[in-house]
Structures are given as C-alpha cells and as structure tokens.
Write an enzyme that holds these catalytic residues in place. Structure first.
Site, PDB file in Angstrom:
ATOM      1  N   SER A 118      40.581  49.923  45.391  1.00 16.42           N
ATOM      2  CA  SER A 118      41.259  50.303  44.157  1.00 16.42           C
ATOM      3  C   SER A 118      41.985  51.619  44.378  1.00 16.42           C
ATOM      4  O   SER A 118      41.480  52.503  45.088  1.00 16.42           O
ATOM      5  CB  SER A 118      40.239  50.461  43.019  1.00 16.42           C
ATOM      6  OG  SER A 118      40.816  51.076  41.893  1.00 16.42           O
TER       7      SER A 118
ATOM      8  N   HIS B  58      46.108  44.513  48.052  1.00 20.81           N
ATOM      9  CA  HIS B  58      47.429  43.996  47.728  1.00 20.81           C
ATOM     10  C   HIS B  58      48.058  43.274  48.929  1.00 20.81           C
ATOM     11  O   HIS B  58      48.719  42.245  48.769  1.00 20.81           O
ATOM     12  CB  HIS B  58      48.349  45.135  47.280  1.00 20.81           C
ATOM     13  CG  HIS B  58      47.849  45.854  46.064  1.00 20.81           C
ATOM     14  ND1 HIS B  58      47.930  47.218  45.928  1.00 20.81           N
ATOM     15  CD2 HIS B  58      47.246  45.393  44.937  1.00 20.81           C
ATOM     16  CE1 HIS B  58      47.418  47.565  44.766  1.00 20.81           C
ATOM     17  NE2 HIS B  58      46.995  46.482  44.153  1.00 20.81           N
TER      18      HIS B  58
ATOM     19  N   GLY C 159      44.489  38.982  42.261  1.00 25.69           N
ATOM     20  CA  GLY C 159      43.138  39.215  42.759  1.00 25.69           C
ATOM     21  C   GLY C 159      42.094  39.093  41.660  1.00 25.69           C
ATOM     22  O   GLY C 159      42.419  39.073  40.468  1.00 25.69           O
ATOM     23  N   GLU C 160      40.835  39.028  42.065  1.00 29.28           N
ATOM     24  CA  GLU C 160      39.725  38.929  41.130  1.00 29.28           C
ATOM     25  C   GLU C 160      39.150  40.294  40.764  1.00 29.28           C
ATOM     26  O   GLU C 160      38.185  40.373  40.007  1.00 29.28           O
ATOM     27  CB  GLU C 160      38.627  38.044  41.714  1.00 29.28           C
ATOM     28  CG  GLU C 160      39.070  36.601  41.927  1.00 29.28           C
ATOM     29  CD  GLU C 160      37.992  35.730  42.548  1.00 29.28           C
ATOM     30  OE1 GLU C 160      36.930  36.283  42.931  1.00 29.28           O
ATOM     31  OE2 GLU C 160      38.211  34.510  42.651  1.00 29.28           O
TER      32      GLU C 160
ATOM     33  N   HIS D 102      47.531  48.917  48.494  1.00 30.61           N
ATOM     34  CA  HIS D 102      46.372  49.086  49.371  1.00 30.61           C
ATOM     35  C   HIS D 102      46.051  47.745  50.041  1.00 30.61           C
ATOM     36  O   HIS D 102      46.785  46.751  49.857  1.00 30.61           O
ATOM     37  CB  HIS D 102      45.161  49.657  48.617  1.00 30.61           C
ATOM     38  CG  HIS D 102      44.713  48.860  47.427  1.00 30.61           C
ATOM     39  ND1 HIS D 102      44.306  47.541  47.501  1.00 30.61           N
ATOM     40  CD2 HIS D 102      44.597  49.207  46.113  1.00 30.61           C
ATOM     41  CE1 HIS D 102      43.936  47.107  46.312  1.00 30.61           C
ATOM     42  NE2 HIS D 102      44.119  48.093  45.445  1.00 30.61           N
TER      43      HIS D 102
ATOM     44  N   ASP E 105      40.238  42.679  38.792  1.00 23.44           N
ATOM     45  CA  ASP E 105      40.257  42.836  37.336  1.00 23.44           C
ATOM     46  C   ASP E 105      40.038  41.456  36.717  1.00 23.44           C
ATOM     47  O   ASP E 105      40.978  40.800  36.268  1.00 23.44           O
ATOM     48  CB  ASP E 105      41.585  43.461  36.891  1.00 23.44           C
ATOM     49  CG  ASP E 105      41.775  44.852  37.467  1.00 23.44           C
ATOM     50  OD1 ASP E 105      40.870  45.693  37.316  1.00 23.44           O
ATOM     51  OD2 ASP E 105      42.825  45.096  38.079  1.00 23.44           O
TER      52      ASP E 105
ATOM     53  N   VAL F 141      38.915  42.458  47.752  1.00 30.92           N
ATOM     54  CA  VAL F 141      38.802  43.054  49.086  1.00 30.92           C
ATOM     55  C   VAL F 141      37.968  44.327  48.963  1.00 30.92           C
ATOM     56  O   VAL F 141      38.198  45.139  48.061  1.00 30.92           O
ATOM     57  CB  VAL F 141      40.191  43.374  49.668  1.00 30.92           C
ATOM     58  CG1 VAL F 141      40.072  44.140  50.980  1.00 30.92           C
ATOM     59  CG2 VAL F 141      40.974  42.077  49.877  1.00 30.92           C
TER      60      VAL F 141
END
Length: 267
Positions: free
Chosen positions: A164, A44, A126-127, A41, A129, A155
């Site tokens: 997500s 990513h 990414g932040e 998505h 998780d 994002v």
C-alpha cells in the site's frame, strides 16, 4: 492517431481516450482497463501483468500522479490516460459498509467513469480494498454493464504486510505494531475450521497482544453480508498507526479450514 502497441502512449484528453477505445473495439480486440490512482507499487504492477496475460487484449491504464512512470512502458502498457475523469454524479452501492460510504461511492464512480471512457471489455482490480471491489461488482451487475471484472489477490511484502502507498507514511515508531494487522488476520484465517466466533476471537487476541484497538474487525460473506457458518468468507480489519490508517483483509474458509479444503464438509 499515432499508436505503437506496448509503448505506453500517453493521452490527456478524455475524448481522444474514447476514440482509442472505440477503435480497439472495432478491430475485435479486448480493451483491458487497469484503474490506478496517484502512485505505483508492486501490487499495481501485478495488476498490469495480469491484464497483459489476457489474450488479444489492449491494456489501458488510468493514472493521476504528477508524472507518468516509465514502468508503464517497461511493462508493455498500450495506453495511459493521464488526466481527470471527474463527474458530478455518484454511483451509490447498497452495502452494510465498514468504510466511509461516500469514499466507496466516489471510488466506484471513478472506476465506472474510466470503464465507460475507455470502452473497456475487461477491468482488472486488486482485492486489497475488498469492500470497494464488492461495491464495484454490485454496480457493474446492477447497471448491466457489459464488462468483465477480474480480481487479483493482495500482493504482500516479505513480512506479510499488504502492499500500500500508505505503508511508507506510517511513523517509524509504529511500524512494528503495524505488522500485527496482517498477522492478526492470518491467525484468524488459520482458525477457520472452528467457526466464525473463534476466527474473530483469534484475530482480536493478536491485536490486543500488540496493543492495537482496531477501527473495525469484521467477518463478512463474499457479498459483504453476514458470514456463513460454513463456506468462504472475508476477514477485514482497519487500524490507525500514528496518523495513518491501514486496511487489510484475507479469505477465510469458515467451518472448513485450509488443511481440509479438499474435503467435503459434513452436513
């Protein structure tokens, strides 16, 4: 070994993946890993673009979906590993977990296996998780791995919801309620100057007004310990909508507030 930069060369064999990684390292290039799962998505894509921005780097992506998306070639990824790096061992971080410790250990182990398989010098995550990110940093530091970890802000869609793959699975009748998760965190973050308790009470109030009982709502330090009375922290929450569990988090300048970010807090 045939290779064209930026053409998303697909590799399915772990030994060949390692050969690529070693070859790139010998030429003095940075090997930048973007570890992905089974889907793709906008969040990513932002990781891939950040990886491409690291000068002198070769971007390698691990992907386990059914088919390799054409997006990788469009974004100029160099190598895509489309296979399984399963290992029977587990790296178990020592955290006061909010999420399932076994799931965090599995995710961290999978990323470390990908780092080692690609001979990566850098890894971009990414932040979204955040607990997994902290656990990964703990593992990288504790194992003295010679890799640099880069993290990117979550994002979000126009309505504030964190990007997500699970969002699409939320039942139609729960989608309006699901908006309250990110709204609650945003409200809590904007109460930061009033201290930890007000941050939590504010977020909890928004969830309660939406009829949501969270699986958890917590304020933690950036190392996942007790939140500071003054300083940077992370507000995290999870809630289940129908059969789909969503998680989210935001940064919180506790005791300072966003409007006072440039000011020195009083002792």
């Amino acid at each position: 070994m045939s290779f064209e930069p930026g053409k998303a060369v697909v590799v399915t064999d772990a030994a060949q993946l390692a050969t690529y990684g070693r070859a790139f390292r010998k030429t003095g290039k940075r090997v930048v890993l973007v570890p992905l799962g089974r889907g793709l998505h906008a969040g990513h894509i932002s990781l891939i673009r950040a990886a491409k921005s690291l000068l002198g780097g070769v971007v390698m992506v691990t992907f386990s979906g059914d088919e390799v998306p054409e997006d990788f070639a469009r974004e100029g990824v160099d190598v895509v590993f489309h296979g399984d790096l399963h290992t029977p061992v587990r790296v178990v971080p020592e955290l006061d977990h909010l999420e399932d410790p076994a799931a965090i250990a599995e995710a961290v182990t999978r990323t470390i296996a990908a780092i080692n398989a690609t001979h990566a010098t850098d890894v971009v995550v990414g932040e979204k998780d955040f607990e997994e990110l902290v656990a990964l940093q703990q593992a990288v530091t504790g194992l003295r791995m010679e890799v640099q970890l880069h993290s990117l802000p979550t994002v979000r869609a126009g309505n504030g919801v964190a990007m997500s793959l699970r969002n699409a699975d939320v039942p139609e009748e729960h989608r309006d309620a699901a908006l309250a998760l990110s709204a609650a965190l945003t409200a809590g973050a904007h109460a930061a100057e009033h201290g930890p308790e007000i941050v939590l009470d504010t977020a909890r109030g928004v969830l309660r007004a939406a009829g949501i009982e969270p699986d958890y709502l917590a304020l933690r330090s950036l190392g996942f310990g007790e939140a500071p009375a003054v300083g940077d922290a992370r507000l995290l929450a999870a809630a289940t909508f129908g059969t789909v569990r969503l998680t989210d988090n935001v940064g919180v300048p506790v005791g300072i507030g966003f409007k006072n970010m440039g000011e020195q807090p009083e002792p």
